[in-house]
Design a protein around this motif. Structure first.
Motif, PDB file in Angstrom:
ATOM      1  N   ILE A   1       0.838  -1.208   0.000  1.00 22.35           N
ATOM      2  CA  ILE A   1       0.000   0.000   0.000  1.00 22.35           C
ATOM      3  C   ILE A   1       0.871   1.256   0.000  1.00 22.35           C
ATOM      4  CG2 ILE A   1      -1.639   1.376   1.354  1.00 22.35           C
ATOM      5  CD1 ILE A   1      -2.875  -1.311   2.298  1.00 22.35           C
ATOM      6  N   VAL A   2       1.857   1.320   0.894  1.00 24.11           N
ATOM      7  CA  VAL A   2       2.679   2.534   0.980  1.00 24.11           C
ATOM      8  C   VAL A   2       3.509   2.715  -0.279  1.00 24.11           C
ATOM      9  CG1 VAL A   2       2.698   2.628   3.501  1.00 24.11           C
ATOM     10  CG2 VAL A   2       4.545   1.425   2.327  1.00 24.11           C
ATOM     11  N   LYS A   3       3.993   1.617  -0.849  1.00 23.41           N
ATOM     12  CA  LYS A   3       4.765   1.709  -2.100  1.00 23.41           C
ATOM     13  C   LYS A   3       3.879   2.254  -3.221  1.00 23.41           C
ATOM     14  CE  LYS A   3       7.856  -1.405  -3.270  1.00 23.41           C
ATOM     15  NZ  LYS A   3       8.450  -2.677  -3.731  1.00 23.41           N
ATOM     16  N   LYS A   4       2.680   1.711  -3.334  1.00 25.59           N
ATOM     17  CA  LYS A   4       1.748   2.145  -4.381  1.00 25.59           C
ATOM     18  C   LYS A   4       1.317   3.603  -4.171  1.00 25.59           C
ATOM     19  CE  LYS A   4      -1.718   0.168  -7.111  1.00 25.59           C
ATOM     20  NZ  LYS A   4      -1.884  -1.175  -7.512  1.00 25.59           N
ATOM     21  N   ALA A   5       1.146   3.999  -2.914  1.00 26.22           N
ATOM     22  CA  ALA A   5       0.710   5.370  -2.609  1.00 26.22           C
ATOM     23  C   ALA A   5       1.868   6.373  -2.668  1.00 26.22           C
ATOM     24  CB  ALA A   5       0.070   5.415  -1.227  1.00 26.22           C
ATOM     25  N   GLY A   6       3.092   5.868  -2.662  1.00 25.45           N
ATOM     26  CA  GLY A   6       4.244   6.767  -2.701  1.00 25.45           C
ATOM     27  C   GLY A   6       4.472   7.496  -1.385  1.00 25.45           C
ATOM     28  N   ILE A   7       4.171   6.831  -0.282  1.00 23.94           N
ATOM     29  CA  ILE A   7       4.384   7.423   1.043  1.00 23.94           C
ATOM     30  C   ILE A   7       5.237   6.476   1.883  1.00 23.94           C
ATOM     31  CG2 ILE A   7       2.205   8.712   1.005  1.00 23.94           C
ATOM     32  CD1 ILE A   7       1.042   6.550   2.907  1.00 23.94           C
ATOM     33  N   GLY A   8       5.759   6.989   2.972  1.00 23.37           N
ATOM     34  CA  GLY A   8       6.525   6.153   3.884  1.00 23.37           C
ATOM     35  C   GLY A   8       5.614   5.381   4.812  1.00 23.37           C
ATOM     36  N   LYS A   9       6.097   4.247   5.295  1.00 27.59           N
ATOM     37  CA  LYS A   9       5.304   3.422   6.199  1.00 27.59           C
ATOM     38  C   LYS A   9       4.997   4.175   7.497  1.00 27.59           C
ATOM     39  CE  LYS A   9       4.714  -1.358   7.276  1.00 27.59           C
ATOM     40  NZ  LYS A   9       5.167  -2.699   7.049  1.00 27.59           N
ATOM     41  N   GLY A  10       5.946   5.014   7.928  1.00 28.54           N
ATOM     42  CA  GLY A  10       5.719   5.811   9.131  1.00 28.54           C
ATOM     43  C   GLY A  10       4.545   6.761   8.971  1.00 28.54           C
ATOM     44  N   THR A  11       4.393   7.304   7.770  1.00 26.05           N
ATOM     45  CA  THR A  11       3.275   8.203   7.496  1.00 26.05           C
ATOM     46  C   THR A  11       1.948   7.453   7.628  1.00 26.05           C
ATOM     47  OG1 THR A  11       4.637   9.508   5.998  1.00 26.05           O
ATOM     48  CG2 THR A  11       2.252   9.769   5.791  1.00 26.05           C
ATOM     49  N   LEU A  12       1.890   6.253   7.068  1.00 22.95           N
ATOM     50  CA  LEU A  12       0.668   5.453   7.160  1.00 22.95           C
ATOM     51  C   LEU A  12       0.329   5.178   8.626  1.00 22.95           C
ATOM     52  CD1 LEU A  12      -1.552   3.727   5.705  1.00 22.95           C
ATOM     53  CD2 LEU A  12       0.011   1.804   5.964  1.00 22.95           C
ATOM     54  N   PHE A  13       1.333   4.763   9.389  1.00 23.86           N
ATOM     55  CA  PHE A  13       1.074   4.391  10.774  1.00 23.86           C
ATOM     56  C   PHE A  13       0.983   5.598  11.706  1.00 23.86           C
ATOM     57  CE2 PHE A  13       2.452   0.237   9.127  1.00 23.86           C
ATOM     58  CZ  PHE A  13       1.306  -0.462   9.449  1.00 23.86           C
ATOM     59  N   HIS A  14       1.280   6.783  11.181  1.00 27.28           N
ATOM     60  CA  HIS A  14       1.004   8.002  11.948  1.00 27.28           C
ATOM     61  C   HIS A  14      -0.511   8.217  12.043  1.00 27.28           C
ATOM     62  CE1 HIS A  14       1.335  12.119  13.424  1.00 27.28           C
ATOM     63  NE2 HIS A  14       0.515  12.487  12.450  1.00 27.28           N
ATOM     64  N   TYR A  15      -1.223   7.855  10.970  1.00 24.30           N
ATOM     65  CA  TYR A  15      -2.666   8.058  10.912  1.00 24.30           C
ATOM     66  C   TYR A  15      -3.461   6.822  11.332  1.00 24.30           C
ATOM     67  CZ  TYR A  15      -1.560  12.335   8.467  1.00 24.30           C
ATOM     68  OH  TYR A  15      -1.067  13.574   8.152  1.00 24.30           O
ATOM     69  N   PHE A  16      -2.899   5.643  11.120  1.00 19.75           N
ATOM     70  CA  PHE A  16      -3.594   4.391  11.416  1.00 19.75           C
ATOM     71  C   PHE A  16      -2.675   3.497  12.230  1.00 19.75           C
ATOM     72  CE2 PHE A  16      -4.990   5.982   7.279  1.00 19.75           C
ATOM     73  CZ  PHE A  16      -6.327   6.192   7.539  1.00 19.75           C
ATOM     74  N   ASN A  17      -3.183   2.965  13.321  1.00 19.84           N
ATOM     75  CA  ASN A  17      -2.363   2.129  14.194  1.00 19.84           C
ATOM     76  C   ASN A  17      -2.056   0.759  13.602  1.00 19.84           C
ATOM     77  OD1 ASN A  17      -2.221   4.027  16.292  1.00 19.84           O
ATOM     78  ND2 ASN A  17      -4.257   3.445  16.986  1.00 19.84           N
ATOM     79  N   SER A  18      -2.923   0.314  12.680  1.00 26.35           N
ATOM     80  CA  SER A  18      -2.760  -1.033  12.139  1.00 26.35           C
ATOM     81  C   SER A  18      -3.466  -1.140  10.790  1.00 26.35           C
ATOM     82  CB  SER A  18      -3.364  -2.059  13.109  1.00 26.35           C
ATOM     83  OG  SER A  18      -4.764  -1.856  13.208  1.00 26.35           O
ATOM     84  N   LYS A  19      -3.224  -2.248  10.121  1.00 25.32           N
ATOM     85  CA  LYS A  19      -3.929  -2.535   8.866  1.00 25.32           C
ATOM     86  C   LYS A  19      -5.431  -2.600   9.138  1.00 25.32           C
ATOM     87  CE  LYS A  19      -3.821  -6.744   6.960  1.00 25.32           C
ATOM     88  NZ  LYS A  19      -3.389  -7.920   6.144  1.00 25.32           N
ATOM     89  N   LYS A  20      -5.799  -3.178  10.265  1.00 23.13           N
ATOM     90  CA  LYS A  20      -7.212  -3.278  10.642  1.00 23.13           C
ATOM     91  C   LYS A  20      -7.835  -1.890  10.767  1.00 23.13           C
ATOM     92  CE  LYS A  20     -10.161  -4.832  14.442  1.00 23.13           C
ATOM     93  NZ  LYS A  20     -10.197  -5.548  15.719  1.00 23.13           N
ATOM     94  N   ASP A  21      -7.153  -0.962  11.443  1.00 26.74           N
ATOM     95  CA  ASP A  21      -7.672   0.405  11.587  1.00 26.74           C
ATOM     96  C   ASP A  21      -7.855   1.065  10.224  1.00 26.74           C
ATOM     97  OD1 ASP A  21      -7.703   0.179  14.327  1.00 26.74           O
ATOM     98  OD2 ASP A  21      -5.901   1.394  14.648  1.00 26.74           O
TER      99      ASP A  21
END
Length: 192
Positions: free
Chosen positions: A21-41
């Protein structure tokens, strides 16, 4: 959001990787987990967003002033078709979500599905003009039969979609044309 929805649609909840997901979105994994605690969230956030769009673009637009239940079903089907055309991945995502059996999320999914179906049911079945039904007909039983028939149809089509993962626009068009044919049969069976 688009990258995540696409990945979940293509791979399902269990098989989707946040790395993809992060690769496709062009963002860092830290950015994703800054907004969402988990894949479930992330998954549940996306589902809640899709439900809100669905309510705005579909459920809220169902005309409860139309007392003819067949016309209301037909109108609702056209609204859904328009929503699917406008938001194809969103609709596919909701199907994937509601058909998921992942034990990590199944409880939350069921809870959300029950709520959204209750809202839709209220809109579809309130304020029905019972005078359109045949005089000798027990209208409440006739409506129950209609509901059961359409629910059975929905379950059958969901099963087919689950096997195919996604439908093309032409396949959705065929599905809605078929649904319209069944509505006509119900009208002939129950109306004056």
């Amino acid at each position: 959001m688009n990258a995540a929805i696409e990945e979940f649609v293509n791979n399902g909840y269990e098989q989707t990787s946040t790395n993809t997901i992060v690769k496709k979105a062009g963002i860092g994994k830290g950015t994703l987990f800054h907004y969402f605690n988990s894949k479930k969230d992330l998954f549940l956030y996306l589902l809640d967003h899709c439900i809100e769009v669905s309510k705005k673009e579909y459920i809220d637009l169902i005309d409860t002033n139309e007392g003819d239940i067949i016309k209301r079903f037909r109108h609702a089907a056209h609204l859904k078709k328009d929503m699917i055309t406008k938001y194809p991945y969103m609709t596919d995502f909701m199907l994937v979500a509601f058909l998921s059996s992942s034990k990590d999320i199944v409880g939350e999914l069921q809870e959300r599905r029950v709520k959204v179906e209750a809202i839709g049911t209220e809109k579809l079945y309130s304020n029905i003009d019972k005078s359109l039904f045949r005089d000798e007909m027990d209208v409440d039983k006739a409506m129950k039969l209609m509901i059961w028939a359409l629910e059975g149809y929905r379950v059958e089509k969901e099963r087919q979609v689950k096997e195919e993962k996604s439908l093309s626009n032409d396949e959705y068009k065929d599905l809605f044309d078929e649904f319209d044919d069944y509505l006509e049969v119900l009208k002939q069976a129950f109306y004056k």
